[in-house]
Write an enzyme that holds these catalytic residues in place. Structure first.
Site, PDB file in Angstrom:
ATOM      1  N   ASP A  34       0.824  -1.213   0.000  1.00  0.00           N
ATOM      2  CA  ASP A  34       0.000   0.000   0.000  1.00  0.00           C
ATOM      3  C   ASP A  34       0.859   1.264   0.000  1.00  0.00           C
ATOM      4  OD1 ASP A  34       1.007  -0.304   2.509  1.00  0.00           O
ATOM      5  OD2 ASP A  34      -0.861   0.110   3.582  1.00  0.00           O
ATOM      6  N   HIS A 238      20.749   0.332 -21.199  1.00  0.00           N
ATOM      7  CA  HIS A 238      19.940   0.828 -20.079  1.00  0.00           C
ATOM      8  C   HIS A 238      20.382   0.155 -18.780  1.00  0.00           C
ATOM      9  CE1 HIS A 238      16.522   2.144 -23.020  1.00  0.00           C
ATOM     10  NE2 HIS A 238      17.505   3.013 -22.951  1.00  0.00           N
ATOM     11  N   ASP A 255      24.806   8.505 -17.849  1.00  0.00           N
ATOM     12  CA  ASP A 255      23.638   8.999 -18.591  1.00  0.00           C
ATOM     13  C   ASP A 255      22.606   9.400 -17.544  1.00  0.00           C
ATOM     14  OD1 ASP A 255      21.348   9.400 -20.114  1.00  0.00           O
ATOM     15  OD2 ASP A 255      21.696   7.670 -21.420  1.00  0.00           O
ATOM     16  N   ASP A 266      18.669  15.511 -20.405  1.00  0.00           N
ATOM     17  CA  ASP A 266      19.147  14.153 -20.724  1.00  0.00           C
ATOM     18  C   ASP A 266      20.574  14.283 -21.260  1.00  0.00           C
ATOM     19  OD1 ASP A 266      19.460  11.527 -21.498  1.00  0.00           O
ATOM     20  OD2 ASP A 266      17.756  11.480 -22.869  1.00  0.00           O
ATOM     21  N   HIS A 345      21.365   1.837 -31.700  1.00  0.00           N
ATOM     22  CA  HIS A 345      20.225   2.719 -31.418  1.00  0.00           C
ATOM     23  C   HIS A 345      20.249   3.939 -32.342  1.00  0.00           C
ATOM     24  CE1 HIS A 345      22.863   5.539 -29.201  1.00  0.00           C
ATOM     25  NE2 HIS A 345      23.397   4.492 -28.619  1.00  0.00           N
ATOM     26  N   HIS A 349      16.320  11.685 -29.850  1.00  0.00           N
ATOM     27  CA  HIS A 349      14.864  11.642 -29.673  1.00  0.00           C
ATOM     28  C   HIS A 349      14.408  13.023 -29.228  1.00  0.00           C
ATOM     29  CE1 HIS A 349      15.651  11.517 -25.306  1.00  0.00           C
ATOM     30  NE2 HIS A 349      16.547  10.571 -25.569  1.00  0.00           N
ATOM     31  N   HIS A 356      11.504  10.793 -23.658  1.00  0.00           N
ATOM     32  CA  HIS A 356      11.295  10.465 -25.073  1.00  0.00           C
ATOM     33  C   HIS A 356       9.990  11.159 -25.449  1.00  0.00           C
ATOM     34  CE1 HIS A 356      13.966   6.612 -24.902  1.00  0.00           C
ATOM     35  NE2 HIS A 356      14.636   7.730 -24.720  1.00  0.00           N
ATOM     36  N   GLU A 380      22.934  11.710 -29.617  1.00  0.00           N
ATOM     37  CA  GLU A 380      23.639  10.775 -28.737  1.00  0.00           C
ATOM     38  C   GLU A 380      24.188   9.541 -29.460  1.00  0.00           C
ATOM     39  OE1 GLU A 380      21.009   8.537 -26.077  1.00  0.00           O
ATOM     40  OE2 GLU A 380      19.326   9.715 -26.820  1.00  0.00           O
ATOM     41  N   TYR A 384      29.642   0.521 -28.960  1.00  0.00           N
ATOM     42  CA  TYR A 384      29.641  -0.459 -27.880  1.00  0.00           C
ATOM     43  C   TYR A 384      30.227  -1.759 -28.425  1.00  0.00           C
ATOM     44  CZ  TYR A 384      26.053   2.998 -26.897  1.00  0.00           C
ATOM     45  OH  TYR A 384      25.370   4.183 -26.764  1.00  0.00           O
ATOM     46  N   ARG A 408      29.205   6.627 -25.120  1.00  0.00           N
ATOM     47  CA  ARG A 408      28.095   7.418 -25.664  1.00  0.00           C
ATOM     48  C   ARG A 408      28.293   8.863 -25.222  1.00  0.00           C
ATOM     49  NH1 ARG A 408      24.413   4.450 -24.048  1.00  0.00           N
ATOM     50  NH2 ARG A 408      23.535   5.455 -22.188  1.00  0.00           N
ATOM     51  N   GLU A 410      26.068  12.510 -25.277  1.00  0.00           N
ATOM     52  CA  GLU A 410      24.706  13.003 -25.552  1.00  0.00           C
ATOM     53  C   GLU A 410      24.539  14.429 -25.058  1.00  0.00           C
ATOM     54  OE1 GLU A 410      20.094  11.669 -24.585  1.00  0.00           O
ATOM     55  OE2 GLU A 410      21.729  10.971 -23.291  1.00  0.00           O
TER      56      GLU A 410
END
Length: 436
Positions: A34, A238, A255, A266, A345, A349, A356, A380, A384, A408, A410
């Site tokens: 709860d 991710h 990131d 971002d 990727h 975006h 996003h 970005e 990899y 990466r 970005e």
């Protein structure tokens, strides 16, 4: 922002004409048993109303003679408010949020038909709240059953995305102010993290420092689960476990962005925690950095959205050929997407109320979205070299010295009248700035 929300509603109502638009607030999300998560309003609902409570419905009925904007909200209830927080209530919904009329939420079924009976269409997004989806569909079916006798009423349902998302794509000055603040807070957090991160500390310690600054500077918190990925963890796009110890020769990929006044930043940076790139890390990093710079240069009014991605893909493919990870003719490698095991990727975006953010990227085949001033996109690119990657039959084996490197970079880029503005330029990314 009261006038701002009114202007947004007016623009939307001008688009829907004789339609009626219905928006449902976000549900409360349960963390466990709860215990609920901190409430986060549905972005469309917030964009149009600024109202930040659950169990609410907003109706826009431009054709109604008196009530164009109607709110259904939870009524005041002193006992419940003592436990779970202040409620605006019905009367204040008109005064504070500019509603022409407001009702208790339990009167929705009784009051909604008067705002549908003269509409020629219902605008509603069939979302995750299945019970409310059924409510809207039931009202529509009732209207359809009585349509032959009345000759009026909605004969179709259209998703609100078709009219609303294009409006959200271009940011107003009020929105840009919030997004600049979100960007500036995240810039400060990243710069602090670069100084704080040292070999031997844990990823979660760096995460804690970043998110401490987010809250300290007034952000609502992280815009998404922060990624602090050392070494081969950076090859997981991710990665959010953030529980590994950072080794001496690791690159650290961070990131992380924050949410300020519901608007998001971002940012990604990758840097050597010991202050010195290895030769392999530096080569791959410089490929990604060049890809990002060239992609950003294509983010300007009049250019198609996908051009930045195409430019980044070409530079990354050329770089991977130059160092022997790929072999073949560049155009053919791109056409056959041979770069995808190493860059899987897209290059960016939309960014705004959602990380996003909403807005189309393509208007059918061969008709990409054309960039316009006031839009904000991330840029970005990455490389990899994922452990255990199996090269295609016509591609070379991957030399072990590259394996486990993930990079990466970005930034958040605003399209302006004359080109672009990198809102997150305050975080260094040149090799000379990252090495010490």
């Amino acid at each position: 922002m009261h006038t701002e929300h009114q202007q947004r509603r007016d623009r939307l109502m001008a688009k829907i004409g004789n339609g009626t638009a219905i928006f449902r607030s976000a549900p409360m999300a349960v963390m466990h048993n709860d215990v609920e998560y901190a409430y986060r309003q549905d972005s469309n609902f917030y964009y149009l109303t600024g109202f930040n409570e659950a169990q609410a419905v907003a109706v826009l009925a431009p054709h109604h003679p008196e009530h164009k904007f109607i709110l259904f909200v939870q009524p005041k209830d002193r006992e419940k408010e003592v436990w779970s927080g202040y409620r605006c209530g019905v009367e204040a919904a008109k005064e504070m949020y500019g509603a022409d009329e407001a009702y208790p939420i339990h009167e929705l079924d009784e009051k909604l038909p008067q705002y549908l009976e003269k509409a020629d269409k219902i605008y509603y997004h069939l979302g995750r709240d299945r019970a409310f989806n059924e409510t809207v569909l039931n009202h529509w079916q009732k209207m359809m059953r009585t349509y032959p006798r009345r000759g009026t009423g909605p004969t179709a349902i259209e998703d609100t995305a078709t009219v609303l998302h294009a409006l959200r794509l271009t940011k107003s000055e009020a929105e840009l102010k919030l997004m600049r603040k979100a960007a500036n807070i995240a810039v400060e957090a990243h710069n602090h993290a670069m100084k704080f991160a040292t070999p031997g500390c844990y990823e979660y310690e760096v995460q804690a420092e970043i998110e401490h600054i987010f809250r300290l500077r007034g952000a609502m918190g992280p815009a998404y689960p922060s990624i602090v990925a050392a070494g081969k963890n950076a090859c997981v796009l991710h990665y959010i476990e953030n529980d590994s110890q950072i080794q001496n020769d690791d690159l650290l990929l961070i990131d992380a962005g924050c949410s300020y006044g519901y608007y998001n930043s971002d940012i990604t940076r990758t840097f050597p925690v010991n202050g010195k790139f290895t030769p392999e890390q530096k080569i791959l990093y410089e490929i990604v950095l060049e890809a990002q710079k060239q992609a950003i240069s294509q983010v300007k009014p009049g250019n198609p959205y996908n051009l930045a991605h195409d430019v980044a893909v070409r530079i990354i493919t050329e770089g991977l050929v130059e160092i022997g990870i790929l072999k073949g003719e560049i155009d053919k490698l791109i056409e056959e997407e041979k770069y995808k095991p190493f860059y899987m990727h897209k290059t960016g975006h939309w960014l705004g109320l959602d990380v996003h953010d909403v807005g189309v990227y393509q208007h059918g085949e061969d008709k990409p979205q054309i960039l316009q001033p006031g839009q904000i996109t991330t840029v970005e690119p990455g490389i990899y070299i994922v452990p255990d990657t199996k090269p295609a039959e016509d591609q070379p084996e991957i030399d072990s010295r590259w394996v486990g490197i993930g990079i990466r970079i970005e930034d958040d880029v605003l399209i302006t009248d004359t080109g672009n503005e990198v809102l997150t330029a305050g975080v260094p990314k040149e090799v000379s700035d990252l090495e010490r």
